[in-house]
Design a protein around this motif. Sequence first.
Motif, short mmCIF file in Angstrom:
data_model
loop_
_atom_site.label_atom_id
_atom_site.label_comp_id
_atom_site.label_asym_id
_atom_site.label_seq_id
_atom_site.Cartn_x
_atom_site.Cartn_y
_atom_site.Cartn_z
N ALA A 166 0.85 -1.18 0.00
CA ALA A 166 0.00 0.00 0.00
C ALA A 166 0.89 1.24 0.00
O ALA A 166 2.03 1.20 0.44
CB ALA A 166 -0.88 -0.01 1.25
N PRO A 167 0.38 2.34 -0.54
CA PRO A 167 1.19 3.55 -0.55
C PRO A 167 1.50 4.01 0.87
O PRO A 167 0.73 3.78 1.79
CB PRO A 167 0.28 4.56 -1.28
CG PRO A 167 -1.11 4.01 -1.15
CD PRO A 167 -0.94 2.53 -1.14
N ALA A 168 2.64 4.67 1.02
CA ALA A 168 3.02 5.18 2.33
C ALA A 168 2.04 6.27 2.76
O ALA A 168 1.39 6.91 1.93
CB ALA A 168 4.44 5.75 2.27
N ALA A 169 1.93 6.48 4.07
CA ALA A 169 1.03 7.50 4.58
C ALA A 169 1.42 8.87 4.03
O ALA A 169 2.60 9.19 3.92
CB ALA A 169 1.08 7.50 6.10
N ILE A 170 0.43 9.64 3.67
CA ILE A 170 0.67 10.98 3.15
C ILE A 170 1.13 11.89 4.28
O ILE A 170 0.45 12.03 5.30
CB ILE A 170 -0.61 11.55 2.50
CG1 ILE A 170 -1.06 10.67 1.34
CG2 ILE A 170 -0.39 12.98 2.05
CD1 ILE A 170 -0.10 10.61 0.19
N GLU A 171 2.30 12.49 4.11
CA GLU A 171 2.82 13.39 5.13
C GLU A 171 2.49 14.83 4.76
O GLU A 171 2.61 15.23 3.60
CB GLU A 171 4.33 13.22 5.27
CG GLU A 171 4.74 11.84 5.79
CD GLU A 171 6.24 11.73 6.03
OE1 GLU A 171 6.93 12.74 5.80
OE2 GLU A 171 6.69 10.65 6.41
N SER A 229 -6.32 3.51 1.64
CA SER A 229 -4.97 3.95 1.30
C SER A 229 -5.08 5.17 0.40
O SER A 229 -5.63 5.10 -0.69
CB SER A 229 -4.20 2.84 0.58
OG SER A 229 -4.02 1.73 1.43
N ILE A 230 -4.56 6.28 0.87
CA ILE A 230 -4.60 7.52 0.11
C ILE A 230 -3.37 7.60 -0.78
O ILE A 230 -2.24 7.52 -0.29
CB ILE A 230 -4.67 8.74 1.05
CG1 ILE A 230 -5.94 8.68 1.91
CG2 ILE A 230 -4.62 10.04 0.26
CD1 ILE A 230 -6.01 9.74 2.99
N GLU A 231 -3.58 7.74 -2.07
CA GLU A 231 -2.47 7.78 -3.01
C GLU A 231 -1.82 9.15 -3.06
O GLU A 231 -0.59 9.26 -3.13
CB GLU A 231 -2.96 7.41 -4.42
CG GLU A 231 -3.55 6.02 -4.55
CD GLU A 231 -2.51 4.92 -4.60
OE1 GLU A 231 -1.31 5.25 -4.65
OE2 GLU A 231 -2.90 3.74 -4.59
N SER A 232 -2.61 10.20 -3.05
CA SER A 232 -2.04 11.55 -3.15
C SER A 232 -3.03 12.59 -2.66
O SER A 232 -4.25 12.37 -2.69
CB SER A 232 -1.63 11.86 -4.60
OG SER A 232 -2.77 11.90 -5.43
N VAL A 233 -2.49 13.71 -2.22
CA VAL A 233 -3.29 14.89 -1.85
C VAL A 233 -2.60 16.10 -2.46
O VAL A 233 -1.39 16.29 -2.29
CB VAL A 233 -3.39 15.07 -0.32
CG1 VAL A 233 -4.25 16.30 0.01
CG2 VAL A 233 -3.98 13.84 0.35
N SER A 234 -3.36 16.92 -3.18
CA SER A 234 -2.77 18.11 -3.81
C SER A 234 -3.83 19.19 -3.93
O SER A 234 -5.03 18.93 -3.80
CB SER A 234 -2.20 17.77 -5.19
OG SER A 234 -3.20 17.23 -6.03
#
Length: 269
Positions: free
Chosen positions: A36-41, A63-68
């Motif tokens: 799974a993707p790593a936690a979004i920091e 699992s959150i892939e990205s935040v922008s």
Amino acid sequence: MKRYVFALLGAFSLSACAQNPGASDTAAAATPATPAPAAIEAPAGSPAAEARDAILSINPRVSIESVSDAALPGFQEVVVSGQVLYVSNDGRYVLQGSLFDAREKRDLSQAGLSKLRQRLLSEVPEDQRIIFAPANPKYTVSVFTDVECGYCRRLHEEIAEYNKRGIAIEYLAYPRMGPGSDDFRLMESVWCAADRKKALTDAKAGRRVDSKACENPVAAHYALGQRAGLTGTPMIIAADGTQMPGYMPPDQLLEALQRLDGEAAGGSR
């Protein structure tokens, strides 16, 4: 009220043809998958952190892939399990669906997904794919395929025509019936065959493929397809991560790829 929350986030881990309802949960759990993707920091209190925490407060297992930053002012774009959500900068409001730019006449939600698919596919080594390519391809597409899917078989019947038009087809495995199914085991046998191209062609034609076991990427491809937002096979993805609308005959696919080229050239000027 809770049922609406479950309806929103319950779809995060599902794909329309991803899993046969009869496939055993035990078999699925025993099948290795891509990490799974790593936690979004993100800095505490920032819009990205508020958006991340809002999603996790609804379902901490996703699992959150990205935040922008989203094109929609005051919102963050969050990619979760191949879907795009928009979360207000204070984390209070969550929107699900496409964000369409009426002036530019384009779906802005697809841009984030295209970047995600491009990144995920870049992590798949060439030796884990089954490749049918002309000598000097003009275009290369990745195709999540299944041996039982009618349109997947139709695409493969025309593989020589795609190649004649300068299109390389790079297959990844997506057995729609899910882990533990005969379909899944057959695709593992294909990827374990000494001649993968022949084995895949035989399997799609309904011919016998010797059962074989080995270390193979089928489970990883299956998990990758879910993360990329797969809802049906064949899933055709262009080099820039753009998803095509399902099966496309050779001429139509070539036209679509040429159009993408033209749009990219126009955007760079």
